[in-house]
Design a protein around this motif. Structure first.
Motif, PDB file in Angstrom:
ATOM      1  N   LEU A  15       0.828  -1.207   0.000  1.00  0.00           N
ATOM      2  CA  LEU A  15       0.000   0.000   0.000  1.00  0.00           C
ATOM      3  C   LEU A  15       0.864   1.259   0.000  1.00  0.00           C
ATOM      4  N   ARG A  16       1.969   1.206   0.742  1.00  0.00           N
ATOM      5  CA  ARG A  16       2.881   2.350   0.710  1.00  0.00           C
ATOM      6  C   ARG A  16       3.432   2.559  -0.698  1.00  0.00           C
ATOM      7  N   ALA A  17       3.774   1.456  -1.361  1.00  0.00           N
ATOM      8  CA  ALA A  17       4.305   1.562  -2.724  1.00  0.00           C
ATOM      9  C   ALA A  17       3.270   2.125  -3.694  1.00  0.00           C
ATOM     10  N   VAL A  45      -0.863   5.250  -1.358  1.00  0.00           N
ATOM     11  CA  VAL A  45      -2.172   5.527  -0.765  1.00  0.00           C
ATOM     12  C   VAL A  45      -2.120   5.565   0.768  1.00  0.00           C
ATOM     13  N   LEU A  46      -0.914   5.557   1.335  1.00  0.00           N
ATOM     14  CA  LEU A  46      -0.754   5.685   2.784  1.00  0.00           C
ATOM     15  C   LEU A  46       0.035   6.941   3.104  1.00  0.00           C
ATOM     16  N   ARG A  53      -7.287   9.563  -2.117  1.00  0.00           N
ATOM     17  CA  ARG A  53      -6.373   9.037  -3.125  1.00  0.00           C
ATOM     18  C   ARG A  53      -6.730   7.594  -3.475  1.00  0.00           C
ATOM     19  N   ALA A  54      -7.083   6.803  -2.463  1.00  0.00           N
ATOM     20  CA  ALA A  54      -7.482   5.415  -2.711  1.00  0.00           C
ATOM     21  C   ALA A  54      -8.706   5.361  -3.619  1.00  0.00           C
ATOM     22  N   ALA A  55      -9.671   6.259  -3.382  1.00  0.00           N
ATOM     23  CA  ALA A  55     -10.879   6.287  -4.207  1.00  0.00           C
ATOM     24  C   ALA A  55     -10.542   6.562  -5.666  1.00  0.00           C
ATOM     25  N   ASP A  81      -9.808   8.554   7.063  1.00  0.00           N
ATOM     26  CA  ASP A  81      -8.503   7.976   6.734  1.00  0.00           C
ATOM     27  C   ASP A  81      -8.161   6.928   7.792  1.00  0.00           C
ATOM     28  N   LEU A  82      -8.537   5.686   7.522  1.00  0.00           N
ATOM     29  CA  LEU A  82      -8.381   4.606   8.492  1.00  0.00           C
ATOM     30  C   LEU A  82      -6.911   4.374   8.834  1.00  0.00           C
ATOM     31  N   VAL A  83      -6.659   4.076  10.105  1.00  0.00           N
ATOM     32  CA  VAL A  83      -5.333   3.612  10.513  1.00  0.00           C
ATOM     33  C   VAL A  83      -5.184   2.161  10.060  1.00  0.00           C
TER      34      VAL A  83
END
Length: 276
Positions: free
Chosen positions: A86-88, A91-92, A151-153, A178-180
């Motif tokens: 996810l970091r790559a 989106v985090l 950004r994820a959306a 923004d979920l942890v």
């Protein structure tokens, strides 16, 4: 055939709400597989004896699983792998806020963002530049990792999920803000771990309480980001006390072990549960 799972946290004895969740999971598996998985990532709260208590109570109720899968604590490397993915994807973002700081900022806002259960994280650390991040870490602060819901959306596009009680829902990736996804203390979070573990366990139908229906918007987003299979869902009713409050681990009087000690039979306890 369906594969379902009952996934309690070993932080207390099973109560009537757990018995109902296990009953729904087993019934929803039909002729398929019904699994047991312990959700124990919050190692600060678990107690070793509660694993065996849960297994024993389920067997006594006639709700023992077809198979027990590895508990979450044994899957930490897998959770880190997906957090890195996810970091790559970009989106985090790292979040250095304490809960007290978040509460203070929300209190100071004229109009704080709201979700189904109250105020949402206001995005304080979203967009921090590298210099500010380095400064915070120089102070000894370690970050949690949050999903940038907007950004994820934009990455996943329109999504939906189907629930066998509630029907079709269009996904709102930002419904819970923004979920942890990576906690400071335990490395992962419920939201990330449950999505990965359900995929790894081959769960084709996820059954759980209807209080988690809003979380499914975030979970469906993570499935799309990580190219994980989409299960169907059944968010069942909650077992409540006389005042309508959802049962929790503190409700010892409704613990399965309490009923056993009072001389109740498994049939007695199952008769206390709502119908399927």
């Amino acid at each position: 055939m369906s594969t379902t799972r009952f996934a309690p946290s070993p932080t207390g004895p099973l109560h009537l709400g757990h018995a109902y969740a296990a009953l729904v999971a087993r019934a929803s598996a039909a002729a398929g597989r019904y699994l047991l998985r312990f959700e124990d990532i919050d190692h600060t709260r678990i107690r070793p004896e509660y694993y065996d208590f849960a297994r024993d109570d389920l067997a006594w109720l006639g709700l023992g699983p077809d198979r027990e899968t590895p508990p979450q604590l044994e899957r930490a490397a897998r959770h880190r792998e997906f957090l890195d993915r996810l970091r790559a994807l970009g989106v985090l973002y790292p979040c250095y806020c304490t809960r007290r700081e978040v509460a203070a900022e929300i209190a100071a806002m004229r109009s704080a963002p709201q979700g189904p259960e109250g105020p949402l994280y206001p995005g304080t650390c979203r967009g921090l530049d590298a210099g500010r991040q380095a400064g915070l870490e120089a102070e000894g602060r370690q970050p949690a990792w949050r999903l940038d819901a907007a950004r994820a959306a934009s990455v996943v596009g329109p999504l939906a999920f189907h629930d066998r009680r509630h029907g079709r829902s269009d996904v709102d990736p930002g419904l819970l803000g923004d979920l942890v996804l990576g906690r400071k203390d335990i490395g992962t979070s419920y939201h990330l771990a449950v999505v990965i573990d359900d995929a790894d366990d081959g769960a084709t139908r996820v059954t759980r309480g209807e209080d988690l229906l809003p979380a499914t918007h975030g979970h469906r987003t993570l499935q799309a980001l990580l190219d994980l299979p989409e299960p169907d869902y059944l968010h069942h009713r909650l077992v409540t006390d006389e005042s309508g409050r959802r049962l929790a681990k503190r409700d010892d009087a409704r613990a399965i072990r309490h009923f056993r000690e009072e001389g109740h039979t498994p049939a007695d306890v199952l008769a206390m549960l709502p119908g399927l």
